[in-house]
Design an enzyme around this catalytic site. Structure first.
Site, PDB file in Angstrom:
ATOM      1  N   GLU A 103      13.162 -20.997  23.785  1.00  0.00           N
ATOM      2  CA  GLU A 103      13.089 -21.212  22.348  1.00  0.00           C
ATOM      3  C   GLU A 103      13.800 -22.486  21.897  1.00  0.00           C
ATOM      4  O   GLU A 103      14.909 -22.795  22.332  1.00  0.00           O
ATOM      5  CB  GLU A 103      13.701 -20.002  21.630  1.00  0.00           C
ATOM      6  CG  GLU A 103      13.435 -19.968  20.149  1.00  0.00           C
ATOM      7  CD  GLU A 103      13.259 -18.542  19.635  1.00  0.00           C
ATOM      8  OE1 GLU A 103      13.359 -18.363  18.418  1.00  0.00           O
ATOM      9  OE2 GLU A 103      13.014 -17.628  20.441  1.00  0.00           O
ATOM     10  N   PHE A 108       4.615 -10.013  15.529  1.00  0.00           N
ATOM     11  CA  PHE A 108       5.575  -8.930  15.703  1.00  0.00           C
ATOM     12  C   PHE A 108       5.020  -7.613  15.170  1.00  0.00           C
ATOM     13  O   PHE A 108       4.284  -7.586  14.185  1.00  0.00           O
ATOM     14  CB  PHE A 108       6.886  -9.269  14.999  1.00  0.00           C
ATOM     15  CG  PHE A 108       7.773 -10.196  15.793  1.00  0.00           C
ATOM     16  CD1 PHE A 108       7.227 -11.142  16.643  1.00  0.00           C
ATOM     17  CD2 PHE A 108       9.143 -10.119  15.688  1.00  0.00           C
ATOM     18  CE1 PHE A 108       8.035 -11.991  17.384  1.00  0.00           C
ATOM     19  CE2 PHE A 108       9.965 -10.970  16.417  1.00  0.00           C
ATOM     20  CZ  PHE A 108       9.411 -11.903  17.266  1.00  0.00           C
ATOM     21  N   ASP A 150      10.102  -8.968  28.008  1.00  0.00           N
ATOM     22  CA  ASP A 150      10.919  -9.592  26.973  1.00  0.00           C
ATOM     23  C   ASP A 150      12.386  -9.393  27.355  1.00  0.00           C
ATOM     24  O   ASP A 150      13.068  -8.508  26.834  1.00  0.00           O
ATOM     25  CB  ASP A 150      10.607  -8.928  25.624  1.00  0.00           C
ATOM     26  CG  ASP A 150      11.130  -9.736  24.446  1.00  0.00           C
ATOM     27  OD1 ASP A 150      11.389 -10.934  24.611  1.00  0.00           O
ATOM     28  OD2 ASP A 150      11.276  -9.162  23.353  1.00  0.00           O
ATOM     29  N   THR A 188       6.451 -17.921  17.456  1.00  0.00           N
ATOM     30  CA  THR A 188       7.027 -16.586  17.314  1.00  0.00           C
ATOM     31  C   THR A 188       7.344 -16.263  15.857  1.00  0.00           C
ATOM     32  O   THR A 188       7.144 -17.085  14.965  1.00  0.00           O
ATOM     33  CB  THR A 188       8.280 -16.466  18.201  1.00  0.00           C
ATOM     34  OG1 THR A 188       8.727 -15.120  18.219  1.00  0.00           O
ATOM     35  CG2 THR A 188       9.399 -17.377  17.705  1.00  0.00           C
ATOM     36  N   LYS A 245       8.962 -22.269  22.661  1.00  0.00           N
ATOM     37  CA  LYS A 245       8.891 -21.224  21.635  1.00  0.00           C
ATOM     38  C   LYS A 245       9.480 -21.753  20.325  1.00  0.00           C
ATOM     39  O   LYS A 245      10.614 -22.238  20.291  1.00  0.00           O
ATOM     40  CB  LYS A 245       9.683 -20.006  22.128  1.00  0.00           C
ATOM     41  CG  LYS A 245       9.356 -18.700  21.452  1.00  0.00           C
ATOM     42  CD  LYS A 245      10.073 -17.576  22.205  1.00  0.00           C
ATOM     43  CE  LYS A 245       9.838 -16.229  21.583  1.00  0.00           C
ATOM     44  NZ  LYS A 245      10.626 -15.187  22.279  1.00  0.00           N
TER      45      LYS A 245
END
Length: 322
Positions: free
Chosen positions: A96, A178, A17, A156, A132
């Site tokens: 993203e 998450f 990440d 996400t 994303k």
């Protein structure tokens, strides 16, 4: 004995990440994930000085308003970071869609298509890219459209199993539930310090994993947002885990046995749930943590995107070097 990172690689696909080129070279993840925060940080490093200059030169050749050009340059830079990472990893790179499009289906689809086109112009095939999107109802619908066009997506900011189920129903390639942000909310709310086995974020990912595996769902589960290696170890065996360079390095320096905690064979049976828009929105409304953290995450990514666009606009206004 092999390090815990090496052991983890045997049971889980390890994803970095980060946009840190040196860290990716050293830690050798299979995939990389990015977001506006990571892109903004990466572009402040010497490794991307050339990419920044190239994007600015490209922007100065474009027509339109200064704001529109700055936004286009920021978009180009996000793909520049992703393309550099794609040269280093054998797998996929996630890029993203703008956070301020999280509630706009058509605009999200169009942005996803443009990201893929930009990658393909640079010689990076769509099979190496994940688009994303935030797991809002609209983001999930956008992903459903993109998936049907052969564009794989990474949904996400998942904090509730309902989001994960809606993503699976839409045929999404991969989801990022998450961990740390869920734990943060509960720690603040209760004042409690959680062990890895009690961690609400760990338990949330395990529940999603069990639901998917026990119902034959092919969508990849990639745990994200870790605060410590204990959370990672508690999810060993998950399809994928996206981990910061600091925690990857800590795992690489750690020895001792690493127990596999998740596997399709040991998944707890969970009955399938039928969802429509009303039931999705009601489930989110009933979960204060998920509602708050989803909104907070979108605001945070939007803030960093605005910072990137503002920086680009300032640089564009400067006189280019002779």
């Amino acid at each position: 004995m092999a390090s815990k990172l090496e052991q983890l690689r045997e049971m889980t696909t390890v994803v970095a990440d980060t946009g840190d080129i040196d860290a990716v070279r050293a830690l050798k993840p299979v995939d990389c994930t990015t977001n506006p925060t990571i892109v903004l940080k990466a572009l402040g490093t010497p490794a991307f000085a050339g990419a920044f200059d190239e994007a600015l030169a490209w922007g100065r050749r474009q027509g339109g308003s200064s704001t529109g050009v700055a936004n286009a340059v920021a978009d180009r830079l996000a793909v520049s970071v992703g393309s550099a990472l794609a040269e280093l990893v054998p797998g996929r790179v996630s890029t993203e869609v703008d956070a301020d499009l999280s509630f706009d289906i058509e605009a999200s689809v169009e942005r996803g298509r443009r990201i893929i086109a930009d990658y393909e112009e640079r010689g990076v095939p769509r099979e190496r890219v994940l688009i994303k999107l935030a797991a809002t109802w609209e983001g999930i619908r956008a992903a459903e459209i993109l998936q049907k066009e052969g564009i794989d997506c990474n949904l996400t900011l998942i904090f509730n199993r309902t989001q994960a189920i809606a993503c699976a129903d839409a045929g999404v390639f991969l989801i990022s539930p998450f961990v740390g942000r869920i734990m943060d909310w509960y720690a603040k709310s209760t004042g409690k310090t959680y062990t890895a086995e009690e961690d609400p974020g760990v338990l949330s990912v395990r529940s999603i994993y069990d639901y998917f595996k026990s119902n034959g769902i092919r969508t990849v589960v990639m745990g994200a947002s870790f605060r410590n290696v204990g959370e990672i170890e508690a999810l060993a065996g998950c399809d994928r885990l996206t981990i910061s360079p600091a925690l990857l390095s800590e795992l690489a320096a750690s020895e001792g046995p690493l127990e596999r905690r998740l596997s399709p064979e040991r998944a707890e049976k969970i009955e399938p749930i039928a969802l429509d828009e009303a039931s999705f929105r009601w489930a989110m409304n009933e979960d204060a943590m998920a509602t708050e953290k989803l909104a907070e995450g979108i605001r945070s990514f939007a803030k960093d995107l605005r910072s990137l666009r503002g920086l680009v606009e300032e640089r564009l206004a400067e006189r280019p070097a002779a």
